[in-house]
Motif scaffolding. Structure first.
Motif, short mmCIF file in Angstrom:
data_model
loop_
_atom_site.label_atom_id
_atom_site.label_comp_id
_atom_site.label_asym_id
_atom_site.label_seq_id
_atom_site.Cartn_x
_atom_site.Cartn_y
_atom_site.Cartn_z
N THR A 35 0.85 -1.19 0.00
CA THR A 35 0.00 0.00 0.00
C THR A 35 0.88 1.24 0.00
OG1 THR A 35 -0.16 -0.20 2.41
CG2 THR A 35 -2.00 -1.06 1.11
N GLU A 40 -7.08 10.36 -1.08
CA GLU A 40 -7.71 9.74 -2.26
C GLU A 40 -6.69 9.08 -3.19
OE1 GLU A 40 -10.58 12.11 -4.30
OE2 GLU A 40 -11.51 12.77 -2.43
N ALA A 43 -3.51 3.64 -2.57
CA ALA A 43 -3.79 2.48 -3.43
C ALA A 43 -3.01 1.28 -2.91
CB ALA A 43 -3.40 2.78 -4.87
N SER A 100 -7.94 -3.56 -12.16
CA SER A 100 -8.95 -2.73 -11.55
C SER A 100 -9.22 -3.34 -10.17
CB SER A 100 -10.14 -2.80 -12.45
OG SER A 100 -11.18 -2.10 -12.16
N THR A 101 -8.69 -2.73 -9.13
CA THR A 101 -8.69 -3.39 -7.83
C THR A 101 -9.57 -2.69 -6.82
OG1 THR A 101 -6.84 -2.15 -6.92
CG2 THR A 101 -6.31 -4.11 -8.19
N ALA A 103 -10.55 -0.56 -3.61
CA ALA A 103 -10.06 0.71 -3.09
C ALA A 103 -9.63 0.49 -1.64
CB ALA A 103 -11.15 1.77 -3.17
N ILE A 104 -8.66 1.26 -1.19
CA ILE A 104 -8.22 1.16 0.20
C ILE A 104 -9.42 1.35 1.13
CG2 ILE A 104 -6.86 2.32 1.99
CD1 ILE A 104 -5.18 0.57 0.18
N THR A 105 -10.35 2.22 0.75
CA THR A 105 -11.52 2.46 1.59
C THR A 105 -12.42 1.24 1.70
OG1 THR A 105 -12.67 3.41 -0.31
CG2 THR A 105 -11.53 4.95 1.17
N ASP A 106 -12.22 0.21 0.86
CA ASP A 106 -13.02 -1.02 0.91
C ASP A 106 -12.57 -1.98 2.01
OD1 ASP A 106 -14.42 -0.10 -1.30
OD2 ASP A 106 -13.33 -1.35 -2.73
#
Length: 182
Positions: A35, A40, A43, A100-101, A103-106
């Motif tokens: 990471t 924003e 990633a 297409s992975t 998001a860190i917020t996920d």
């Protein structure tokens, strides 16, 4: 000395990339999510090309494909975290593995001392300051100095990668054998 001893060595044939990948797939590796970035721009991507380099100073490295979306994030941020995944985190590994992975917020995460995100459910993590990057063919080799580390999930098994598949260790190690670093 025989005639065979004096003959010139045979010229090596080029190694096919797929063959190299298949052979290297026989080497068991751990699975990490690297990471980087903040806010924003944060990633992550799944990586198994990780290794420790030095204890003094504490250095580690990982490799990223030159076209990886994370490459510019690491270079811009100047820091990254290596998140060692636990055996139950196969879905996390797959979520960060594609072009297409996730998001860190996920995923549950928190900021490290370098400001980059650390996956809160990881088996362990290393937060690093980027100290160097080297050309490695179609990859870039990133070397970082470990500034922070943690092992929040000590009693869990690691996620491993072998022959192109993710999995868990099947049984406990049968004994501890020292590794001598020469």
């Amino acid at each position: 000395m025989t005639a065979a001893d004096t003959q010139a060595p045979q010229q090596a044939r080029p190694v096919a990339g797929r063959t190299l990948r298949d052979v290297c797939g026989l080497f068991v590796t751990g699975v990490t999510v690297i990471t980087s970035g903040t806010g924003e721009a944060a990633a992550g991507t799944t990586v198994n090309s990780f290794t420790s380099v030095s204890l003094e100073p504490p250095l580690v490295l990982f490799c990223l494909h030159n076209e990886s979306r994370l490459r510019s994030v690491v270079e811009t941020t100047g820091a990254y975290a290596v998140n060692f995944l636990a055996s139950h985190q196969e879905k996390t590994a797959l979520a960060f593995a594609g072009k297409s992975t996730a998001a860190i917020t996920d995923v549950a995460h928190h900021a490290s001392v370098t400001g980059v995100p650390v996956l809160s459910d990881a088996l362990a993590f290393l937060s690093c300051r980027l100290v160097n990057a080297f050309d490695g063919g179609d990859h870039t080799i990133f070397v970082g100095e470990v500034l922070e580390l943690g092992v929040p999930r000590q009693s869990q098994e690691p996620l491993i990668f072998f022959r192109g598949f993710l999995g868990a260790l099947e049984e406990e190690p049968r004994g501890v054998h020292p590794i001598f670093d020469g």
